[in-house]
Design an enzyme around this catalytic site. Structure first.
Site, PDB file in Angstrom:
ATOM      1  N   SER A  30      10.340  23.340 -38.666  1.00 61.16           N
ATOM      2  CA  SER A  30      10.148  23.364 -37.203  1.00 61.16           C
ATOM      3  C   SER A  30      10.895  24.529 -36.577  1.00 61.16           C
ATOM      4  CB  SER A  30      10.673  22.072 -36.573  1.00 61.16           C
ATOM      5  OG  SER A  30       9.850  21.013 -36.894  1.00 61.16           O
ATOM      6  N   GLN A 177       5.300  19.442 -30.483  1.00 56.25           N
ATOM      7  CA  GLN A 177       4.412  20.612 -30.548  1.00 56.25           C
ATOM      8  C   GLN A 177       3.798  20.875 -29.180  1.00 56.25           C
ATOM      9  OE1 GLN A 177       1.623  19.733 -33.664  1.00 56.25           O
ATOM     10  NE2 GLN A 177       3.139  19.977 -35.271  1.00 56.25           N
ATOM     11  N   ASP A 319       7.910  12.440 -39.264  1.00 55.31           N
ATOM     12  CA  ASP A 319       7.482  12.997 -40.551  1.00 55.31           C
ATOM     13  C   ASP A 319       8.033  12.208 -41.742  1.00 55.31           C
ATOM     14  OD1 ASP A 319       6.033  14.997 -39.326  1.00 55.31           O
ATOM     15  OD2 ASP A 319       7.743  16.374 -39.250  1.00 55.31           O
TER      16      ASP A 319
END
Ligand code: S3P
Length: 440
Positions: A30, A177, A319
């Site tokens: 990220s 995001q 995740d």
């Protein structure tokens, strides 16, 4: 790194060693995407150290090069980005291919919304199915336009404008995001955009901007400044480290030290959940670099108990559900993970993939509403001897590989080359951890 499309994982008697960037722990994915993108618009040259070596980040780098950004590769993990001193991107000659990377697709939309460019983006079979509406809606409010498929998926053409107007936006889906895409658009839009995030998500973009002295305030983003170029050091990826940690927990006589991993509170939650499950995890040397917390951990074989994970934990574990499901499979009793709707929109429908593949490995699991219920089988063995298909989903491939390290029979994973998205050295790392034990 060449990775076979079929991986086989075998039972290990021990895992032992020290894992850090030198031994192949990838840099945080990220932060790597964000560091590349922000350095591209900065004034001057920014050196990035510890860049993630997976294909997802490579797609961000390639896209930026195609947009006219000069990037010099010093080593596999060090880049020098020659910033454009603003949003002075070139019209790319060809459509941009983004592979499997959802983060690249969403961040690029935000980055390019405020430019007068027409950019077509496309991806692999998995990325092509992922929702883009969530990012298009706020960017259309800014004044950007899109041509996409009827389902609002890739391939899409972004038609940016250098005349966007600021927005006040409440983000309806918990997605870092989307938040980051809006921040990137707002940075190059005259005026103040207000971005409200009802459910907080990982805040790497905000931290990097603070580190780069950009005038960002929570809920209030001032535009029109250029951030200062400063070198950026990227810590190890905690999402990658979580696979190693669970492997050390479920394999007997194991002790693995993992150094220099991001300890951002939106990323380190997995380790406190594993500790609550009985995981023997020592956390050491918590420190801060480039506005991000970092830590070292030492993980030993552990007897685990089940866990109940609330919906409120989803953004901080988004995740980690595949590897958490493996940990739950080895615990004695029933674990429940609530509120997993967003898992359906990842590199595969992960909720379904977990349900299906856990059952294939002999673990009773079912889906109720949006919850995943897993009946762990400790102290009985997991039989394995199964073939699972991970498709294009690196996290499903890696999680079931870990399951095979402590199953009675090997687990065979089709779609194993998907690990290249985030963790190209994944298999080698486990070979080294078991070899070290064998050699000692
Ligand atoms: C990411 C955010 C999460 C995560 C993804 C990376 C990021 O996605 O699942 O792997 O770098 O911002 P969402 O923001 O869509 O939840």
């Amino acid at each position: 790194m060449k990775t076979s499309n079929i991986l086989t994982s075998f039972r290990q008697s021990h895992l032992n060693g020290v894992i850090n960037a030198e031994s192949g722990l990838p840099g945080d994915k990220s932060i790597s995407h964000r560091a590349l993108v922000l350095a591209a618009t900065a004034k001057g040259v920014t050196q990035l150290t510890g860049l993630n070596v997976g294909e997802d980040v490579e797609h961000t780098e390639l896209a930026l090069k195609n947009l006219g950004v000069k990037i010099t590769q010093k080593t596999t993990t060090i880049r020098q980005i020659h910033g454009l001193g603003g949003w002075h991107f070139n019209q790319p000659v060809n459509p941009l291919y983004l592979g499997n990377s959802g983060t690249t697709a969403r961040l690029l939309c935000g980055l390019l919304a405020s430019t007068p460019l027409n950019v077509m983006m496309y991806g692999d079979s998995s990325l092509t199915q992922r929702p883009m509406r969530r990012v298009m809606t706020p960017l259309i409010e800014f004044g950007c336009q899109f041509d996409a498929t009827q389902e609002n998926t890739l391939p899409l053409t972004l038609k940016g404008s250098s005349n966007l107007h600021p927005i006040d936006y409440v983000i309806p889906v918990a997605s870092s995001q989307v938040k980051s895409a809006i921040i990137l658009a707002a940075m190059n839009t005259k005026g103040i955009s207000r971005i409200i995030e009802p459910i907080q998500t990982r805040d790497h973009t905000e931290r990097l901007l603070q580190y780069l002295d950009y005038p960002i305030r929570y809920q209030l983003l001032e535009s029109g400044h250029t951030q200062i170029d400063k070198d950026i050091v990227i810590p190890g990826d905690p999402s990658a480290a979580a696979y190693i940690a669970v492997a050390a927990m479920i394999c007997p006589y194991s002790k693995v030290r993992i150094e220099n991993i991001s300890w951002n509170p939106f990323r380190s939650r997995i380790f406190s959940i594993l500790q609550e499950m009985g995981g023997q995890i020592k956390v050491e040397n918590i420190r801060t670099e480039c506005f991000e917390e970092i830590a070292d951990i030492e993980v030993s074989s552990s007897i685990t108990k089940p866990c109940i994970i609330k919906s409120a934990d989803v953004p901080a574990l988004i995740d980690e559900y595949p590897i958490l499901a493996v940990a739950a499979a080895f615990a004695e009793g029933t674990s429940v993970f609530h509120g997993l709707r967003e898992l359906r929109y990842k590199e595969s429908d992960r909720l379904n993939a977990l349900y299906r593949n856990l059952n294939l490995c002999g673990i009773e699991a079912h889906i109720q509403d949006e919850s995943l219920i897993i009946k762990g089988i400790e102290p009985r063995p997991i039989f394995g001897g199964t073939t699972i298909n991970a498709g294009r989903d690196h996290r499903i491939a890696m999680a079931f590989y870990i399951m095979g390290l402590s199953a009675r029979n090997p687990v065979i994973i089709h779609g194993g080359d998907s690990v290249r998205s985030s963790f190209p050295n994944f298999v080698e790392m486990f070979n080294t951890l078991s070899y070290l034990r064998a050699a000692s």
